[in-house]
Scaffold this active site. Structure first.
Site, PDB file in Angstrom:
ATOM      1  N   PRO A 315       0.787  -1.273   0.116  1.00 21.59           N
ATOM      2  CA  PRO A 315       0.021   0.141  -0.161  1.00 21.59           C
ATOM      3  C   PRO A 315       0.782   1.251   0.100  1.00 21.59           C
ATOM      4  O   PRO A 315       1.660   1.350   1.017  1.00 21.59           O
ATOM      5  CB  PRO A 315      -0.794   0.106   1.423  1.00 21.59           C
ATOM      6  CG  PRO A 315      -0.038  -0.911   1.949  1.00 21.59           C
ATOM      7  CD  PRO A 315       0.888  -1.979   1.215  1.00 21.59           C
ATOM      8  N   LEU A 316       0.585   2.097  -0.862  1.00 23.49           N
ATOM      9  CA  LEU A 316       1.589   3.433  -1.057  1.00 23.49           C
ATOM     10  C   LEU A 316       0.658   4.643  -1.136  1.00 23.49           C
ATOM     11  O   LEU A 316      -0.145   4.765  -1.960  1.00 23.49           O
ATOM     12  CB  LEU A 316       2.303   3.177  -2.283  1.00 23.49           C
ATOM     13  CG  LEU A 316       3.302   1.861  -2.730  1.00 23.49           C
ATOM     14  CD1 LEU A 316       3.484   1.662  -4.035  1.00 23.49           C
ATOM     15  CD2 LEU A 316       4.493   1.944  -1.562  1.00 23.49           C
ATOM     16  N   GLN A 369      -6.248  -0.928   3.526  1.00 23.89           N
ATOM     17  CA  GLN A 369      -5.520  -0.551   4.661  1.00 23.89           C
ATOM     18  C   GLN A 369      -6.159   0.519   5.303  1.00 23.89           C
ATOM     19  O   GLN A 369      -6.378   1.580   5.000  1.00 23.89           O
ATOM     20  CB  GLN A 369      -3.805  -0.302   4.343  1.00 23.89           C
ATOM     21  CG  GLN A 369      -3.084  -0.475   5.594  1.00 23.89           C
ATOM     22  CD  GLN A 369      -1.682   0.023   5.425  1.00 23.89           C
ATOM     23  OE1 GLN A 369      -1.187   1.178   5.020  1.00 23.89           O
ATOM     24  NE2 GLN A 369      -0.718  -0.943   5.318  1.00 23.89           N
ATOM     25  N   CYS A 402       3.159   3.108   9.980  1.00 24.58           N
ATOM     26  CA  CYS A 402       3.414   4.240   9.495  1.00 24.58           C
ATOM     27  C   CYS A 402       4.100   5.305  10.294  1.00 24.58           C
ATOM     28  O   CYS A 402       3.998   5.040  11.653  1.00 24.58           O
ATOM     29  CB  CYS A 402       2.157   5.120   9.266  1.00 24.58           C
ATOM     30  SG  CYS A 402       2.194   6.381   8.551  1.00 24.58           S
ATOM     31  N   LYS A 442       0.374  -5.016   9.058  1.00 26.33           N
ATOM     32  CA  LYS A 442       1.862  -4.669   8.568  1.00 26.33           C
ATOM     33  C   LYS A 442       2.525  -3.960   9.539  1.00 26.33           C
ATOM     34  O   LYS A 442       1.999  -3.043  10.154  1.00 26.33           O
ATOM     35  CB  LYS A 442       1.577  -3.934   7.271  1.00 26.33           C
ATOM     36  CG  LYS A 442       2.736  -3.274   6.691  1.00 26.33           C
ATOM     37  CD  LYS A 442       2.814  -2.543   5.363  1.00 26.33           C
ATOM     38  CE  LYS A 442       4.089  -2.168   4.509  1.00 26.33           C
ATOM     39  NZ  LYS A 442       4.623  -1.178   5.395  1.00 26.33           N
ATOM     40  N   HIS A 473       8.184  -4.917   7.638  1.00 27.66           N
ATOM     41  CA  HIS A 473       9.164  -3.895   6.966  1.00 27.66           C
ATOM     42  C   HIS A 473      10.259  -4.188   7.808  1.00 27.66           C
ATOM     43  O   HIS A 473      10.351  -3.943   9.147  1.00 27.66           O
ATOM     44  CB  HIS A 473       8.651  -2.571   6.926  1.00 27.66           C
ATOM     45  CG  HIS A 473       9.267  -1.668   6.080  1.00 27.66           C
ATOM     46  ND1 HIS A 473       9.480  -1.488   4.775  1.00 27.66           N
ATOM     47  CD2 HIS A 473      10.200  -0.919   6.337  1.00 27.66           C
ATOM     48  CE1 HIS A 473      10.346  -0.502   4.545  1.00 27.66           C
ATOM     49  NE2 HIS A 473      10.852  -0.190   5.640  1.00 27.66           N
ATOM     50  N   ASP A 516      13.716  -2.745   0.490  1.00 29.93           N
ATOM     51  CA  ASP A 516      15.005  -2.909  -0.430  1.00 29.93           C
ATOM     52  C   ASP A 516      15.066  -3.807  -1.523  1.00 29.93           C
ATOM     53  O   ASP A 516      15.912  -3.936  -2.422  1.00 29.93           O
ATOM     54  CB  ASP A 516      16.273  -2.888   0.373  1.00 29.93           C
ATOM     55  CG  ASP A 516      16.494  -1.855   1.284  1.00 29.93           C
ATOM     56  OD1 ASP A 516      15.779  -0.789   0.907  1.00 29.93           O
ATOM     57  OD2 ASP A 516      17.138  -2.083   2.277  1.00 29.93           O
ATOM     58  N   GLY A 538       7.548  -2.189  -2.610  1.00 27.56           N
ATOM     59  CA  GLY A 538       7.340  -0.780  -2.291  1.00 27.56           C
ATOM     60  C   GLY A 538       7.836  -0.164  -3.497  1.00 27.56           C
ATOM     61  O   GLY A 538       7.332   0.301  -4.520  1.00 27.56           O
ATOM     62  N   ARG A 539       9.038   0.636  -3.056  1.00 24.63           N
ATOM     63  CA  ARG A 539       9.601   1.504  -3.853  1.00 24.63           C
ATOM     64  C   ARG A 539      10.035   0.908  -4.960  1.00 24.63           C
ATOM     65  O   ARG A 539      10.235   1.615  -6.109  1.00 24.63           O
ATOM     66  CB  ARG A 539      10.768   1.952  -3.068  1.00 24.63           C
ATOM     67  CG  ARG A 539      10.433   3.129  -1.962  1.00 24.63           C
ATOM     68  CD  ARG A 539      11.657   3.737  -1.287  1.00 24.63           C
ATOM     69  NE  ARG A 539      12.452   2.895  -0.865  1.00 24.63           N
ATOM     70  CZ  ARG A 539      13.789   3.087  -0.632  1.00 24.63           C
ATOM     71  NH1 ARG A 539      14.625   4.171  -0.817  1.00 24.63           N
ATOM     72  NH2 ARG A 539      14.763   1.988   0.106  1.00 24.63           N
TER      73      ARG A 539
END
Length: 673
Positions: A315-316, A369, A402, A442, A473, A516, A538-539
């Site tokens: 989720p971004l 989310q 977050c 998460k 994460h 990563d 994600g990224r």
């Protein structure tokens, strides 16, 4: 040429322009709350800018509070004004209907006047018109037939409307910026809208977005008239359990995060099973349509998630919208999750927040989310979500990771890592409220750097609290993105969970790691070395959405510049389908396309690298691509991103501007589109 400095991407010498590495984009700034208007942290005030006088301490404190309130939230310095037509046509007239307000309508009903003032149609190029050399888009042949309504406006019948091509109709009618694709010349030279019934029938199931919230439902939520009996019962039981604990002198679970909440949850299970919730009434005299909810499911009765080996798009916020998720699905993403939504905003009936649960039919496994600080927010929000999205939601994920101050200081996000008792009650209540929809979590490795706590919390999430899946994460809240994710610790946490499951004879729940992952090699090494069931991307997906194809095909894809341009075209098409093809929709699509390009420019083509695979935190030296288009797509200048958007969405209006989320990508006034 001089050797590259440490940390620089190993670009081949023939492609280097300079060995000096470019600034690494600040992903923390993109996620944080720095104001791009003042250049200061929200609320940081040193002097009165208007009077030029130094303020006293009390004055600074008062002004600081005012500015904090004004700029509360992330990236408040970015302004994206809604771009509208110079002459606004009534939307009912635009789609061929009759406006009930008649002459009292505040919008014009004069179609000819509207079309005269309307900008020219935009040409949306088909895939075969994409080129690898300037101007990169084949110039369309002038149409044989053109309907003119003035010196500046004409309808180009050769253009194609992306929405009409997929669905057989365009909901914006005459307001569409690709109007020539779905009109013909009617009697007396007037414009007549057309529809394609065959396409419309095919698109009914394949293109219609799901989980739409109507205005009546939103109003009932806003006015607190929407019933949530399961939540009400659960919260009353929690309150009674807390009062009983005080009377008996027992220590509250919430006061002692290390105390297990399993006994509370079991007790509430027993009470809830015997409690018949009040029927949910429609408010009409006919009681036959009233709905009495079934008894809540126990967490052990939830449908199991079989996610092993599936690819998962994280989720971004901002950039993880529906068009981007569709794009990632095309390239191989199996599981998608909507942007983080706030429980409080859902309960306030925010139209923007409820739009985050929209799902495209192509998303085979879709979840949303949610973030919140306590059961009284998250449980009722979950009950409404579960009722309104029945059958169209595969899981609900609780955000316990977050890191931004706005969320953390309210007790939400990563703050829940230090409140295990409260988190247990949240998961238990949401499980009841959501019926058979599983609840996932998460989280991060901990709050403070050097003090990892996830290995203590994670083994409790499934057996005690009832979570159906976990994503970890590999960073703490305090860590910056420039520090690598700790995959050794992720492995330790996986082993802790599996050990407890084995000791108690429990079925294993899916565990995903994150941080990563930037290549197929990265992905499979982490899968095999840590015991996770999958890796959340994600990224890596933001920079190269085709990473899911690489993972599934176990290869590194040296994607060409034309293939990347086709990806951008597809994103623009999906954006127009979602945001609309009128002037406002085109420029909303432009804004999010530029957001996507603010990440994609960071991709260094693997054909330019001395060693493979590329790494996400390598700093790119100034380089040129193998062709002009590859060089353009690597430009860090936001003006070039706007130029790329104009290939598909037409010229940007003079009043429109783009400010990147990453401060290091901004060029002051030069960043204006």
């Amino acid at each position: 040429m001089a050797a590259l400095p440490p940390g620089a991407a190993p670009v081949k010498a023939e492609f280097l322009v300079s060995v000096a590495p470019q600034d690494l984009p600040d992903d923390d700034a993109a996620e944080g709350s720095t104001s791009h208007v003042t250049g200061r942290k929200d609320g940081e005030v040193t002097q009165d800018a208007q009077r030029g006088t130094i303020l006293s301490g009390a004055q600074r404190k008062r002004l600081s509070k005012e500015e904090k309130k004004k700029h509360r939230g992330a990236n408040k310095g970015r302004r994206f004004a809604r771009v509208q037509d110079e002459v606004e046509l009534c939307w009912k007239v635009a789609v061929g209907k009759t406006c009930e307000f008649g002459s009292e309508c505040r919008f014009t009903h004069d179609v000819s006047a509207y079309l005269t003032a309307k900008p020219k149609d935009v040409h949306f190029p088909p895939p075969e018109d994409l080129l690898q050399v300037p101007p990169y888009i084949r110039t369309p042949v002038s149409p044989d037939t053109e309907m003119s309504f003035g010196p500046n406006t004409s309808i180009d019948f050769s253009t194609k409307c992306p929405v009409f091509e997929r669905t057989g109709e365009c909901r914006h009618g005459l307001k569409c910026r690709f109007l020539g694709g779905h009109v013909c010349e009617g009697e007396g030279g007037f414009v007549q809208l057309v529809a394609d019934d065959d396409k419309r029938a095919r698109a009914a199931s394949a293109e219609q977005e799901l989980n739409f919230m109507d205005g009546v439902t939103l109003k009932s939520i806003r006015t607190k008239k929407y019933p949530h009996p399961i939540s009400d019962t659960y919260l009353k039981e929690l309150q009674a359990a807390g009062e009983e604990a005080k009377l008996t002198g027992e220590q509250s679970v919430q006061d002692d995060p290390s105390t297990s909440v399993i006994h509370d949850v079991q007790a509430i299970d027993a009470v809830s099973a015997a409690t018949v919730p009040q029927p949910i009434t429609t408010g009409s005299g006919d009681q036959s349509q009233n709905d009495t909810p079934d008894a809540p499911l126990r967490s052990s009765e939830k449908k199991r998630l079989h996610w092993t080996g599936k690819t998962y798009l994280a989720p971004l916020t901002t950039v993880g919208n529906l068009p981007f998720r569709r794009l990632c699905v095309d390239y191989g993403a199996d599981i998608t999750c909507g942007e983080m939504g706030l429980a409080m905003s859902f309960l306030q009936g925010s139209k923007e927040e409820w739009s985050l649960v929209r799902r495209h039919p192509s998303e085979s496994i879709f979840g949303m989310q949610i973030a919140g600080s306590k059961p009284s927010l998250l449980v009722p929000a979950a009950e409404i979500i579960g009722r309104e999205c029945t059958g169209n939601l595969d899981f609900v994920d609780i955000n316990c990771g977050c890191p931004i101050d706005l969320v953390y200081k309210t007790g939400s996000g990563s703050a829940l890592l230090d409140a295990a008792g409260k988190l247990g009650k949240i998961i238990g209540g949401m499980n009841k409220a959501l019926g058979d929809i599983p609840v996932t979590v998460k989280l991060r490795t901990g709050v403070k750097d050097g003090r990892n706590t996830a290995h203590k919390l994670m083994p409790r999430l499934g057996p005690e609290f009832g979570a159906s899946a976990i994503t970890l994460h590999g960073r703490t809240r305090q860590q910056r993105y420039t520090k690598l994710a700790d995959w050794d610790y992720i492995k330790q946490c996986v082993e802790a969970v599996r050990s407890r499951e084995q000791d108690e004879g429990l079925s294993p729940i899916p565990i995903f790691g994150g941080g990563d992952c930037f290549s197929s090699q990265d992905y499979w090494e982490k899968m095999e070395g840590t015991g996770v069931d999958g890796v959340m991307i994600g990224r890596g997906a933001l920079i190269k959405p085709w990473i899911f194809t690489e993972i599934k095909e176990r290869r590194e894809w040296d994607i060409s510049s034309r293939e990347r341009l086709e990806l951008i075209r597809k994103y623009a098409e999906y954006g127009l389908n979602h945001f609309g093809t009128d002037t406002a929709g085109v420029n909303t699509t432009r804004r999010y396309l530029c957001e996507a390009l603010s990440f994609q420019y960071r991709y260094i083509p693997i054909g330019l690298l001395e060693t493979l695979p590329g790494r996400i935190n390598d700093r790119a030296p100034a380089f040129r691509g193998r062709d002009d288009l590859e060089t353009l797509l690597a430009s860090p200048d936001s003006r070039d991103w706007v130029k790329v958007s104009e290939m598909f969405l037409g010229p940007a209006p003079e009043s429109w501007s783009f400010m990147p989320k990453h401060k290091s990508n901004a060029y002051g006034e030069e960043s204006q589109g």
